[in-house]
Design a protein around this motif. Structure first.
Motif: not given
Ligand SMILES: [Zn+2]
Length: 260
Positions: A54-56, A58-61, A165-167, A203-205, A225-227
Motif C-alpha cells: 500500500s505504501h513504503a 516500515a509497518d507495511h514493509t 489503510t493509512d488514510t 492520517g487515519h480513521g 484493522i491497523h489498530h
C-alpha cells in the motif's frame, strides 16, 4: 475464498499484534508485508507469492526481511528430508528460489523507497498495472487514498475484498465508490471518536467515520484493522454506536481467518 489476518496493528508491533499483513493463501496473494509476515510459515501457500504494497512505511514493509526464513521454515516443516549438514544447502537453495519467484507490486514512489532497502534479495519488482490478473479468474485494481497510500480491490466471480489503510476515513471520499458492494472491507481504524481531530492530523480513521464509509459503500462486512497499540486510542467503547450506523462490524485480530 480464505483470508488470514497475519498482522492487524499499525506503527509498532506488540506480543499479540504484529503490523500490517494479510494473506489470501489459496491464491498466494499478500496485502502488505509488515511484521505479521513472520507468521507466514503456518499458512504458506504452495504457489509463489504476489505481494501488493500500500505504501513504503516500515509497518507495511519490514516483514520482507522475514520472507527467506518463512520459505525456509515452511520447507523444513513439510519436507520428508531431515535438516542436517548435508541437506541444508538444498533448503537454502529452495528458499532463495522461492524469493526469486516472489513478485512485489507497488507504485513507482513506493518502489523507489523499498527496492533499494532490499537490493540484496532476488525479488521480482513490478510497477502496479491498472488491472492485475489474479489466480482463480480474479482481478485486482488499485486507487489512490490520502496520505498518499494505495487502496486495493480484489474481485473474483462471487467473491470480493477491499483493503483500505493509512488514510483518513471520509464517507464522501473518492475511494468509497471504488469499494462499493464488496463482501469484505478491511479498513484502517486507529482512533476513537472523541479524538476524531487527531485522526485527521495523523492520517487515519476514527470509528464512526469508518462505519459511515462501510454504510455508504454498502459493503457486506467490515473488519477493522491497523489498530493502535496505545490504550488511549482504544475505540471499543464506540462500537455500539458505530454498529447503529453499520451493523456488521468485526474487530480484526492476528490469526483471524475469514471466509468470503
Ligand atoms: Zn501503517
Amino acid at each position: 475464498m480464505k483470508l488470514i489476518l497475519l498482522g492487524t496493528t499499525g506503527f509498532i508491533p506488540t506480543d499479540t499484534a504484529q503490523t500490517a499483513c494479510y494473506l489470501l493463501p489459496e491464491v498466494g496473494v499478500l496485502l502488505d508485508a509488515g511484521s505479521g509476515l513472520y507468521r507466514l510459515p503456518a499458512y504458506l501457500p504452495t504457489v509463489p507469492l504476489d505481494i501488493y504494497l500500500s505504501h513504503a512505511h516500515a509497518d507495511h514493509t519490514s516483514g520482507l526481511d522475514y520472507l527467506f526464513a518463512g520459505y525456509f521454515l515452511s520447507d523444513v516443516k513439510t519436507s520428508e528430508c531431515p535438516l542436517n549438514e548435508e541437506t541444508i544447502a538444498g533448503f537454502i537453495g529452495r528458499a532463495n528460489h522461492s524469493l526469486a519467484q516472489t513478485c512485489i507490486h507497488a507504485d513507482e514512489t513506493t518502489l523507489a523507497v523499498v527496492k533499494p532497502k532490499y537490493y540484496e534479495l532476488p525479488f521480482v519488482w513490478r510497477t502496479l498495472q491498472a488491472q492485475e490478473s489474479l489466480p482463480g479468474g480474479g482481478v485486482l485494481t488499485h486507487f489512490w487514498l490520502e496520505n498518499p497510500t494505495i487502496g486495493y480491490r480484489l474481485d473474483w466471480p462471487g467473491h470480493s475484498l477491499a483493503y483500505i489503510t493509512d488514510t483518513i476515513a471520509r464517507p464522501e471520499a473518492a475511494y468509497v465508490t471504488k469499494i462499493a458492494g464488496v463482501d469484505v472491507l478491511l479498513h484502517d481504524c486507529n482512533v476513537p471518536d472523541h479524538l476524531a481531530a487527531l485522526a485527521d492530523v495523523i492520517g487515519h480513521g476514527y470509528l464512526t467515520a469508518v462505519a459511515q464509509v462501510a454504510a455508504r459503500a454498502q459493503v457486506k462486512r467490515l473488519i477493522l484493522i491497523h489498530h493502535s497499540t496505545l490504550d488511549i486510542l482504544n475505540y471499543t467503547a464506540d462500537l455500539e454506536h458505530a454498529r447503529q450506523i453499520f451493523p456488521l462490524i468485526e474487530v480484526g485480530y492476528d490469526g483471524m481467518a475469514v471466509d468470503f
